[in-house]
Every structure is written in structure tokens, then in C-alpha cells.
Design an enzyme around this catalytic site. Structure first.
Site, PDB file in Angstrom:
ATOM      1  N   LYS A 149      15.536 -14.427  23.303  1.00 48.35           N
ATOM      2  CA  LYS A 149      15.496 -13.115  24.185  1.00 48.35           C
ATOM      3  C   LYS A 149      14.121 -12.210  23.248  1.00 48.35           C
ATOM      4  O   LYS A 149      14.120 -12.158  22.079  1.00 48.35           O
ATOM      5  CB  LYS A 149      16.746 -12.533  24.072  1.00 48.35           C
ATOM      6  CG  LYS A 149      17.988 -12.998  24.790  1.00 48.35           C
ATOM      7  CD  LYS A 149      17.548 -13.205  26.385  1.00 48.35           C
ATOM      8  CE  LYS A 149      18.798 -13.360  27.180  1.00 48.35           C
ATOM      9  NZ  LYS A 149      18.511 -13.605  28.474  1.00 48.35           N
TER      10      LYS A 149
ATOM     11  N   ASP B 143      12.722 -15.526  26.965  1.00 49.50           N
ATOM     12  CA  ASP B 143      13.180 -14.700  28.180  1.00 49.50           C
ATOM     13  C   ASP B 143      13.143 -13.016  27.997  1.00 49.50           C
ATOM     14  O   ASP B 143      13.766 -12.489  26.719  1.00 49.50           O
ATOM     15  CB  ASP B 143      14.685 -14.964  28.426  1.00 49.50           C
ATOM     16  CG  ASP B 143      15.018 -14.236  29.614  1.00 49.50           C
ATOM     17  OD1 ASP B 143      14.415 -13.689  30.502  1.00 49.50           O
ATOM     18  OD2 ASP B 143      16.483 -14.630  30.065  1.00 49.50           O
TER      19      ASP B 143
ATOM     20  N   ASP C  35      13.793 -15.429  37.026  1.00 43.08           N
ATOM     21  CA  ASP C  35      15.277 -15.574  36.845  1.00 43.08           C
ATOM     22  C   ASP C  35      15.638 -14.469  38.041  1.00 43.08           C
ATOM     23  O   ASP C  35      15.798 -14.513  39.061  1.00 43.08           O
ATOM     24  CB  ASP C  35      15.785 -15.319  35.629  1.00 43.08           C
ATOM     25  CG  ASP C  35      17.274 -14.996  35.464  1.00 43.08           C
ATOM     26  OD1 ASP C  35      17.987 -14.915  36.411  1.00 43.08           O
ATOM     27  OD2 ASP C  35      17.508 -14.866  34.177  1.00 43.08           O
TER      28      ASP C  35
ATOM     29  N   GLY D  13      22.440 -19.256  32.767  1.00 40.36           N
ATOM     30  CA  GLY D  13      23.844 -18.897  32.646  1.00 40.36           C
ATOM     31  C   GLY D  13      24.124 -17.384  32.572  1.00 40.36           C
ATOM     32  O   GLY D  13      23.215 -16.509  32.196  1.00 40.36           O
TER      33      GLY D  13
ATOM     34  N   LYS E 185      20.680 -19.483  39.208  1.00 37.19           N
ATOM     35  CA  LYS E 185      22.041 -18.992  38.692  1.00 37.19           C
ATOM     36  C   LYS E 185      22.733 -18.870  40.023  1.00 37.19           C
ATOM     37  O   LYS E 185      22.377 -17.876  41.027  1.00 37.19           O
ATOM     38  CB  LYS E 185      22.046 -17.605  38.095  1.00 37.19           C
ATOM     39  CG  LYS E 185      21.403 -17.755  36.759  1.00 37.19           C
ATOM     40  CD  LYS E 185      21.407 -16.275  36.012  1.00 37.19           C
ATOM     41  CE  LYS E 185      20.663 -16.198  34.541  1.00 37.19           C
ATOM     42  NZ  LYS E 185      20.463 -15.030  34.195  1.00 37.19           N
TER      43      LYS E 185
ATOM     44  N   SER F 276      20.907 -19.933  24.385  1.00 32.81           N
ATOM     45  CA  SER F 276      20.182 -18.603  24.478  1.00 32.81           C
ATOM     46  C   SER F 276      20.495 -17.835  23.209  1.00 32.81           C
ATOM     47  O   SER F 276      21.756 -17.520  23.340  1.00 32.81           O
ATOM     48  CB  SER F 276      20.732 -18.066  26.036  1.00 32.81           C
ATOM     49  OG  SER F 276      20.159 -16.824  26.050  1.00 32.81           O
TER      50      SER F 276
ATOM     51  N   LYS G  67      16.241 -21.031  23.782  1.00 34.02           N
ATOM     52  CA  LYS G  67      15.618 -19.889  24.383  1.00 34.02           C
ATOM     53  C   LYS G  67      15.843 -18.647  23.504  1.00 34.02           C
ATOM     54  O   LYS G  67      16.968 -18.301  22.981  1.00 34.02           O
ATOM     55  CB  LYS G  67      16.197 -19.714  25.691  1.00 34.02           C
ATOM     56  CG  LYS G  67      16.081 -18.199  26.516  1.00 34.02           C
ATOM     57  CD  LYS G  67      16.280 -18.482  27.802  1.00 34.02           C
ATOM     58  CE  LYS G  67      17.446 -17.176  28.315  1.00 34.02           C
ATOM     59  NZ  LYS G  67      17.601 -17.516  29.425  1.00 34.02           N
TER      60      LYS G  67
ATOM     61  N   GLU H 254      10.197 -16.662  30.589  1.00 34.79           N
ATOM     62  CA  GLU H 254      11.204 -16.018  31.632  1.00 34.79           C
ATOM     63  C   GLU H 254      10.994 -14.734  31.967  1.00 34.79           C
ATOM     64  O   GLU H 254      11.012 -13.983  31.172  1.00 34.79           O
ATOM     65  CB  GLU H 254      12.409 -16.491  31.330  1.00 34.79           C
ATOM     66  CG  GLU H 254      13.643 -16.421  32.501  1.00 34.79           C
ATOM     67  CD  GLU H 254      14.857 -16.909  31.829  1.00 34.79           C
ATOM     68  OE1 GLU H 254      15.011 -17.783  30.827  1.00 34.79           O
ATOM     69  OE2 GLU H 254      15.916 -16.552  32.457  1.00 34.79           O
TER      70      GLU H 254
HETATM   71  O1  OSB Z   1      18.635 -13.675  31.566  1.00 32.52           O
HETATM   72  O2  OSB Z   1      19.404 -15.681  31.325  1.00 32.52           O
HETATM   73  C1  OSB Z   1      19.614 -14.469  31.363  1.00 32.52           C
HETATM   74  C2  OSB Z   1      23.009 -13.651  29.731  1.00 32.52           C
HETATM   75  C3  OSB Z   1      23.296 -12.609  30.500  1.00 32.52           C
HETATM   76  C4  OSB Z   1      22.484 -11.909  31.589  1.00 32.52           C
HETATM   77  C5  OSB Z   1      21.337 -12.616  31.673  1.00 32.52           C
HETATM   78  C6  OSB Z   1      20.663 -13.706  31.148  1.00 32.52           C
HETATM   79  C7  OSB Z   1      21.626 -14.190  29.957  1.00 32.52           C
HETATM   80  C8  OSB Z   1      21.636 -15.321  29.216  1.00 32.52           C
HETATM   81  C9  OSB Z   1      22.540 -16.144  28.517  1.00 32.52           C
HETATM   82  O3  OSB Z   1      20.380 -15.677  28.799  1.00 32.52           O
HETATM   83  C10 OSB Z   1      22.708 -17.368  29.134  1.00 32.52           C
HETATM   84  C11 OSB Z   1      24.227 -17.975  28.718  1.00 32.52           C
HETATM   85  O4  OSB Z   1      24.172 -18.674  27.703  1.00 32.52           O
HETATM   86  O5  OSB Z   1      25.180 -18.109  29.499  1.00 32.52           O
HETATM   87 MG    MG Z   2      17.039 -15.067  32.363  1.00 32.41          MG
END
Ligand code: OSB
Ligand code: MG
Length: 376
Positions: free
Chosen positions: A168, A193, A243, A295, A267, A140, A166, A218
Site C-alpha cells: 500500500k 496500491d 479497483d 480482497g 471484487k 496485501s 502488494k 493499482e
Molecule cells: O484496495 O485492495 C484494496 C483491503 C480493504 C479495502 C481495500 C483494499 C484492501 C486490500 C486487502 O488491499 C486485500 C485483502 O487481503 O483482503
Molecule cells: Mg485496491
């Protein structure tokens, strides 16, 4: 019976190898809570509460989880012995009358799973019914200063062996960025995402993403907005993935029934623990809907739990479970997770989570700690 003797809570602050930026903020350190549950025989189970310092991703924070755990959840778990065969189910029944606070519940529940595994000599993967030895993973990537910088960062991770990326996004930092990555990597499995940064109106700007062959989009809209996700899904060929919106098996069922998404990110923290995470996995499997493991920048404790969870059969897309070194130069487990050449990570084999805690590292990152013992 599983009798808890003492539960110790640690509030940690750990430096990240690089800042991580999302639509809700930028962090240079990660906070979380670690739960140490000691049973009457002196065995120890570990859990991780994935709530961060600030309420940006979810309303829970390390502070709210500290309050809910010390004032409610830990006393409920200590009050009387837990059912030995399925302590997680017993725990969930006890804490059902505490509304919400899923991450707080999940952290203590994880420690019970680890204890159960250590008491029975079985791995968490085994206890959950997983069957894979290694799970497919991706990385991510946070919001970068420019599309060029993003392409460079993605190239670095692809060079390290990540076969799924992925990125952001947020309003104004979306189409140009995603298009640049797609041009540089025409066949890379790619997804985005938004962490709830759009409305049904502003999400119209994302329409060009539909031509980029993304695996999924996402959580574009608000957490409590299943219905507008349904309307948006009808306008996109690309599957929407939820999510933040999926906080229970019930929400998962309703989202699938109303076609608010076609993929689910699971999650364990967000849904209240591995017990409910497995229920969502099973429900999606029955409906033929793929899930993947999200994650929360976990330490080695939560990362081990995610790997075990992602070994279940309906985890059909790569998880946000990157190698330890993607986030941490120093972790609190002796085990560090590395990326295999095929963009997988090996699921731990040992009893419970299959990791051991580096007490010196734990102490080095601890801001505060408290121990609660069984009433005598
Ligand atoms: O939305 O998936 C998410 C991290 C913190 C809070 C929300 C998210 C995330 C990530 C990182 O996308 C995922 C990871 O590598 O742990
Ligand atoms: Mg997410």
C-alpha cells in the site's frame, strides 16, 4: 422456485492479528455484515457484506448496508419466490431499481449462491464455471512505519511462502518504500496500491516506480476519474489496474475502451455480486485483458467466494486472497484457509461456498442481529 423463509443479518466486529493501514486509514478491527438466508425447506445459505465501519474505501459502510438490506433488499427477496435455476439473476433484476449499494446487494446475492449450491449439491466454483482446484494468491501489505520496517514485514510474508506481494502506498510513502522492497527482492512479483490517493498532478511523483518492474500500479487516482487514469496510463509503461473505479461491467468496458487501465481488479462486493463479477471477467477475457481477484479482509465466508471466483480462467494474476491467519486468529467458519507450498490456496469442493459457520464464533463477534421473515 426458491422460496426464502427468513433472512437474518448479523453485524460483526472482528479483531485483526495486526493493524492494517492504507492511504484512507488504519484499522485494528474489521466490521462487516453476515447474511443468513433460510429457505422454505430449512436449508441455509451464507453471504458476507464487505462494507467496513467507515466510508474510506467506498461510500458504503456496515451501517448503510444494514439500512439498505433491512428496508429494501431483504423485503424484495422475501416478497415472492425466486427463480430456482438462477436466483442471483432474478435477485439482480429485482434490485436494479435500488441505485448503487453494491456491497449490500452482493452480500445477499452470495447467500443465494450458497443456497443454490446446497440445493443442487454443486460447488460455487462449478456454478460459476471455474476450472481450477487451487488459485495463485499473494499478500496485501499495509503501510508500515518506515521503509526498513516494510522490508522486514515483506520478508516475513515471503518467508511464509507468498510469491507475490502488494504494498500500500500514499503520497510521501511511495517511491522510497517501493524501491527499498525492490532492492531487497529483485525478482519478487511486486505491485502497489494507492487507493485513489493521488491526482494527475501529484501522480507525477510516482514516475520512478516505472523503472522497478512492477506487475501493476493499482488505483492511483479518484474513483470517478476514468479519463485522468487514461492520461496517466499514457505516461507509464507499467500497467495501471483499476479497483475502486470499476463498479459495473459498463465501467469495465469503458475503462478498457479508453485505455484507462490494462488490468482489472475484480471484487464481487464492489461490483454488486458474483453475477456482475463474472460478467466483468467474461468481458475482459473477450478483450484479452487479465483480471485478478481483490480482497476486502473477508471472513471464511467471503474468502471461500473469492476462491471460487478466482478459479475462472481469466483470473491470470495472483489474487489478494491470503491465508486466514494473515488477518484472523479466530474466524467464523470452521474451515481455515492455508497457503500451499506453491503460493496457492485450494478452492473449496463442498456444495455452495463449501464452508460451515462456527455459531459460537459468530455470536462472539456479533454487535447486533435482526431476522426478517416472509410475509404471511
Ligand atoms: O484496495 O485492495 C484494496 C483491503 C480493504 C479495502 C481495500 C483494499 C484492501 C486490500 C486487502 O488491499 C486485500 C485483502 O487481503 O483482503
Ligand atoms: Mg485496491
Amino acid at each position: 422456485m426458491l422460496t426464502l423463509h427468513t433472512v437474518t443479518l448479523y453485524h460483526l466486529r472482528m479483531p485483526l492479528v495486526a493493524p492494517f493501514e492504507t492511504s484512507f486509514g488504519r484499522i485494528t478491527h474489521r466490521e462487516c455484515l453476515v447474511v443468513e438466508a433460510r429457505d422454505a425447506d430449512g436449508l441455509i445459505g451464507w453471504g458476507e457484506v464487505v462494507a467496513d465501519r467507515d466510508p474510506g474505501y467506498a461510500y458504503e459502510t456496515a451501517g448503510t448496508a444494514w439500512h439498505i438490506l433491512t428496508d429494501y433488499l431483504i423485503p424484495m427477496a422475501l416478497a415472492r419466490p425466486l427463480e430456482a435455476a438462477d436466483p442471483a439473476a432474478d435477485f439482480q433484476a429485482r434490485v436494479a431499481k435500488v441505485r448503487g449499494h453494491h456491497m449490500a446487494k452482493a452480500g445477499l446475492e452470495m447467500a443465494l449462491w450458497d443456497l443454490l449450491g446446497k440445493r443442487t449439491g454443486r460447488s460455487l466454483r462449478d456454478l460459476l464455471g471455474g476450472h481450477r482446484d487451487r488459485v495463485a494468491v499473494g499478500v496485501s501489505v499495509g503501510i508500515q512505519p518506515s521503509p526498513d520496517a516494510l522490508v522486514e514485514t515483506v520478508a516475513r510474508y515471503v518467508g511464509q511462502g507468498y510469491a507475490r506481494v502488494k504494498i500500500k502506498i500514499k503520497p510521501g510513502r511511495d517511491v522510497a518504500e517501493t524501491t527499498a522492497v525492490r532492492r531487497a527482492f529483485p525478482t519478487l512479483p511486486l505491485q502497489v496500491d494507492a487507493n485513489s490517493a493521488y491526482t494527475l498532478q501529484t501522480a507525477a511523483d510516482l514516475k520512478p516506480l516505472d523503472a522497478l518492474g512492477l506487475l501493476l500500479i493499482e488505483q492511483p487516482l479518484a474513483e470517478d476519474d476514468l479519463w485522468d487514469h487514461h492520461k496517466l496510463q499514457a505516461q507509464f509503461h507499467t500497467p495501471l489496474c483499476l479497483d475502486e473505479s470499476i463498479t459495473s461491467p459498463r465501467h469495465a468496458r469503458q475503462a478498457l475502451e479508453m485505455d484507462a487501465c490494462r488490468v482489472i481488479n475484480i471484487k464481487q462486493g464492489r461490483v454488486g455480486g458474483l453475477h456482475h463479477a463474472k460478467a466483468i471477467h467474461d468481458l475482459a477475457q473477450e478483450r484479452g485483458v487479465p483480471v485478478w481477484c481483490g480482497g476486502m479482509l473477508e471472513t471464511g465466508i467471503g474468502r471461500a467466494a473469492n476462491l471460487a471466483l478466482a478459479s475462472l480462467p481469466n483470473f491470470r494474476l495472483p489474487g489478494d486472497i491470503s491465508a486466514t491467519d494473515r488477518y484472523y486468529a479466530r474466524d467464523i467458519t470452521h474451515q481455515r484457509f492455508a497457503l500451499n507450498a506453491d503460493s496457492t490456496i485450494t478452492v473449496p469442493e463442498g456444495p455452495g461456498l463449501g464452508v460451515t459457520v462456527d455459531r459460537a464464533a459468530l455470536a462472539a463477534f456479533t454487535l447486533r442481529a435482526v431476522g426478517l421473515s416472509r410475509p404471511t
